[in-house]
Design a protein around this motif. Structure first.
Motif, PDB file in Angstrom:
ATOM      1  N   VAL A  29       0.902  -1.179  -0.058  1.00  0.00           N
ATOM      2  CA  VAL A  29       0.040  -0.013   0.029  1.00  0.00           C
ATOM      3  C   VAL A  29       0.938   1.338  -0.003  1.00  0.00           C
ATOM      4  N   VAL A  30       0.820   2.172  -0.949  1.00  0.00           N
ATOM      5  CA  VAL A  30       1.713   3.377  -1.185  1.00  0.00           C
ATOM      6  C   VAL A  30       0.752   4.653  -0.920  1.00  0.00           C
ATOM      7  N   THR A  31       1.639   5.669  -0.415  1.00  0.00           N
ATOM      8  CA  THR A  31       0.897   6.928   0.019  1.00  0.00           C
ATOM      9  C   THR A  31       1.397   7.883  -0.998  1.00  0.00           C
ATOM     10  N   GLY A  32       0.639   9.140  -1.218  1.00  0.00           N
ATOM     11  CA  GLY A  32       1.274  10.217  -2.093  1.00  0.00           C
ATOM     12  C   GLY A  32       0.185  11.131  -2.091  1.00  0.00           C
ATOM     13  N   GLU A  33       0.536  12.236  -2.950  1.00  0.00           N
ATOM     14  CA  GLU A  33      -0.330  13.362  -2.919  1.00  0.00           C
ATOM     15  C   GLU A  33      -0.793  13.657  -4.288  1.00  0.00           C
ATOM     16  N   ILE A  34      -1.930  13.962  -4.827  1.00  0.00           N
ATOM     17  CA  ILE A  34      -2.465  14.034  -6.030  1.00  0.00           C
ATOM     18  C   ILE A  34      -2.793  15.710  -6.167  1.00  0.00           C
ATOM     19  N   THR A  35      -1.970  16.316  -7.248  1.00  0.00           N
ATOM     20  CA  THR A  35      -2.224  17.497  -7.660  1.00  0.00           C
ATOM     21  C   THR A  35      -2.239  17.529  -9.304  1.00  0.00           C
ATOM     22  N   GLY A  36      -2.705  18.791  -9.569  1.00  0.00           N
ATOM     23  CA  GLY A  36      -2.994  18.817 -11.034  1.00  0.00           C
ATOM     24  C   GLY A  36      -2.306  20.188 -11.565  1.00  0.00           C
ATOM     25  N   PRO A  37      -2.501  20.387 -12.893  1.00  0.00           N
ATOM     26  CA  PRO A  37      -3.191  19.323 -13.918  1.00  0.00           C
ATOM     27  C   PRO A  37      -2.369  18.234 -14.027  1.00  0.00           C
ATOM     28  N   ILE A  38      -3.283  17.039 -14.424  1.00  0.00           N
ATOM     29  CA  ILE A  38      -2.383  15.956 -14.755  1.00  0.00           C
ATOM     30  C   ILE A  38      -2.404  15.664 -16.318  1.00  0.00           C
ATOM     31  N   THR A  39      -1.000  15.960 -16.688  1.00  0.00           N
ATOM     32  CA  THR A  39      -0.828  15.961 -18.120  1.00  0.00           C
ATOM     33  C   THR A  39      -0.226  14.754 -18.815  1.00  0.00           C
ATOM     34  N   ALA A  40      -0.021  13.559 -18.202  1.00  0.00           N
ATOM     35  CA  ALA A  40       0.421  12.461 -18.914  1.00  0.00           C
ATOM     36  C   ALA A  40      -0.333  11.167 -18.388  1.00  0.00           C
ATOM     37  N   ASP A  41      -0.396  10.000 -18.830  1.00  0.00           N
ATOM     38  CA  ASP A  41      -0.914   8.868 -18.227  1.00  0.00           C
ATOM     39  C   ASP A  41      -0.539   8.622 -16.946  1.00  0.00           C
ATOM     40  N   LYS A  42      -1.245   8.235 -16.074  1.00  0.00           N
ATOM     41  CA  LYS A  42      -0.887   7.825 -14.744  1.00  0.00           C
ATOM     42  C   LYS A  42      -1.701   6.842 -14.065  1.00  0.00           C
ATOM     43  N   THR A  43      -1.069   5.892 -13.479  1.00  0.00           N
ATOM     44  CA  THR A  43      -1.747   5.017 -12.704  1.00  0.00           C
ATOM     45  C   THR A  43      -1.406   4.953 -11.093  1.00  0.00           C
ATOM     46  N   TYR A  44      -2.558   5.018 -10.348  1.00  0.00           N
ATOM     47  CA  TYR A  44      -2.345   4.912  -8.774  1.00  0.00           C
ATOM     48  C   TYR A  44      -2.549   3.592  -8.376  1.00  0.00           C
ATOM     49  N   PRO A  45      -1.413   2.837  -7.947  1.00  0.00           N
ATOM     50  CA  PRO A  45      -1.725   1.619  -7.556  1.00  0.00           C
ATOM     51  C   PRO A  45      -2.581   1.651  -6.023  1.00  0.00           C
ATOM     52  N   LEU A  46      -2.882   0.610  -5.555  1.00  0.00           N
ATOM     53  CA  LEU A  46      -3.519   0.406  -4.175  1.00  0.00           C
ATOM     54  C   LEU A  46      -2.967   1.263  -3.181  1.00  0.00           C
ATOM     55  N   GLY A  47      -3.503   2.310  -2.575  1.00  0.00           N
ATOM     56  CA  GLY A  47      -2.747   3.097  -1.778  1.00  0.00           C
ATOM     57  C   GLY A  47      -3.761   4.194  -0.955  1.00  0.00           C
ATOM     58  N   THR A  48      -3.211   5.037   0.056  1.00  0.00           N
ATOM     59  CA  THR A  48      -3.978   6.122   0.592  1.00  0.00           C
ATOM     60  C   THR A  48      -3.301   7.519  -0.087  1.00  0.00           C
ATOM     61  N   TYR A  49      -4.087   8.086  -0.568  1.00  0.00           N
ATOM     62  CA  TYR A  49      -3.625   9.390  -1.121  1.00  0.00           C
ATOM     63  C   TYR A  49      -4.443  10.514  -0.677  1.00  0.00           C
ATOM     64  N   THR A  50      -3.669  11.822  -0.705  1.00  0.00           N
ATOM     65  CA  THR A  50      -4.456  13.024  -0.474  1.00  0.00           C
ATOM     66  C   THR A  50      -4.474  13.635  -1.855  1.00  0.00           C
TER      67      THR A  50
END
Length: 394
Positions: A29-50
């Motif tokens: 389980v990974v953690t991370g922050e999601i901000t934008g804009p998102i300009t390239a393909d992206k996969t968020y694996p199983l995790g807890t995100y902000t």
């Protein structure tokens, strides 16, 4: 001595192999922050995100979330929302046992903007125009001629505590908002939980939605306008618990369209003690049709839309209410509204009525029929339909 060394080496290889196998079956389980804009393909694996800010998925970009992830906003950081711009795609691959949850830290309804998806499928907005500008604070264009627009695939997704205004938006946002999304978009096993506006709202388009729960949203469980015409909708379950207006608010932006949406297997429930969203603005009906709203609805269960008293005035909840004369003339009388196999309990006005005495509602033969054996929505419970140990379908 050589035999002893060989034996130790063999044992080491056995234990090492077991450890490697265990690692392969244990998800990280990974953690991370999601901000934008998102300009390239992206996969968020199983995790807890902000999720921080109004995160836009740009045109030509695909964003994917794996099953079981939790994405949390914090209203104290400012406006937050996940927005799919026309041409972008959002693929959320939840499962019944591992849904993907988008929520907000405070747990207060109206704390973020929810999921908003744009497309270029056909619309008919006010004045019959085929393109318009969103009212959600993003002020983005929507509408077009691409009936099969594909904005991605949302499966087993829950949105909690949405309904905030973004920037200078003219209205609150919903749990899920779909601006002219097309039939290539997949919406299946969705939950909109305790938002401050509608559970789901469609602004035109041809997209359909299956297996959807709207629970505890302050405005309407389901809402649409601008000539939405999805044809393959089924298993919609709306439960209004503390605050709530209409089960379904249905309008066509004052356009007398030759088309309409179709929804089968519907349950609309209103809990005892549920009050309108705003005092003085009493809206306590299961179905409300206005501004040329229409549609074909079958296998419908309506329960709990009884009397509501405010300031000593008793308001009678209705199974079906026609809000204006034009809708009654153009839609009811012309057989563009159809409700069949409708089971009604704990509701004051069981036959369709007008909002005023001047609106005399009489559905043509076969356009409104009741049944005592109707089953309504038929949804399978699981982790996807459970919040805080509470099964939303009970």
């Amino acid at each position: 001595m050589k035999k002893l060394i060989l034996g130790v080496a063999l044992l080491a290889s056995i234990f090492t192999g077991c450890t490697s196998s265990d690692d392969e079956t244990t998800a990280t389980v990974v953690t991370g922050e999601i901000t934008g804009p998102i300009t390239a393909d992206k996969t968020y694996p199983l995790g807890t995100y902000t999720l921080k800010g109004i995160v836009k998925i740009n045109s030509g970009v695909t964003v994917t979330f794996d099953a079981g992830s939790t994405i949390t906003c914090d209203k104290t950081t400012g406006d937050n929302a996940l927005v799919v711009v026309n041409g972008g795609k959002l693929n959320v691959n939840g499962t019944a046992s591992q849904p993907v949850v988008f929520t907000e830290k405070s747990g207060i309804p109206g704390s973020w903007g929810g999921i908003i998806v744009y497309g270029d499928a056909p619309i008919k907005a006010i004045g019959g125009v085929t393109t318009s500008t969103s009212e959600d604070g993003n002020a983005l264009p929507y509408g077009g001629t691409n009936a099969t627009h594909n904005g991605g695939s949302l499966k087993y997704v829950r949105v909690e505590y949405a309904g905030a205004k973004l920037a200078d938006g003219t209205k609150e946002n919903n749990g899920f908002t779909f601006y002219s999304c097309g039939s290539g978009t997949t919406l299946d096993h969705l939950v909109s939980y305790k938002g401050a506006d509608d559970g789901y709202e469609f602004f035109g388009g041809t997209v359909s939605m299956t297996n959807a729960i709207s629970y505890g949203n302050y405005d309407d469980a389901f809402d649409w306008q601008d000539g939405w015409q999805g044809q393959n909708n089924s298993n919609w379950y709306g439960y209004q618990v503390n605050k709530g207006n209409f089960g379904m608010e249905i309008e066509c932006s004052n356009n007398n369209n030759a088309f309409w949406p179709k929804v089968t297997d519907i349950t609309l429930k209103r809990a005892s003690g549920c009050t309108p969203e705003v005092a003085g603005d009493v809206q306590v009906d299961a179905f409300q049709f206005k501004k040329e709203g229409n549609g074909d609805f079958s296998n419908v269960v309506i329960d709990g839309y009884g009397n509501y008293t405010e300031a000593s005035v008793v308001y009678q909840g209705a199974a079906v209410k026609i809000q204006d004369v034009t809708t009654n003339t153009d839609q009811v009388n012309a057989s563009k509204i159809k409700l069949t196999n409708v089971k009604i309990t704990n509701t004051t006005q069981v036959t369709p009525v007008g909002a005023t005495a001047a609106i005399s509602v009489a559905f043509p033969t076969g356009q409104f029929t009741t049944s005592t054996t109707t089953t309504g929505a038929n949804l399978t419970t699981g982790a996807w339909s459970t919040v805080g140990g509470v099964n939303l379908l009970q």
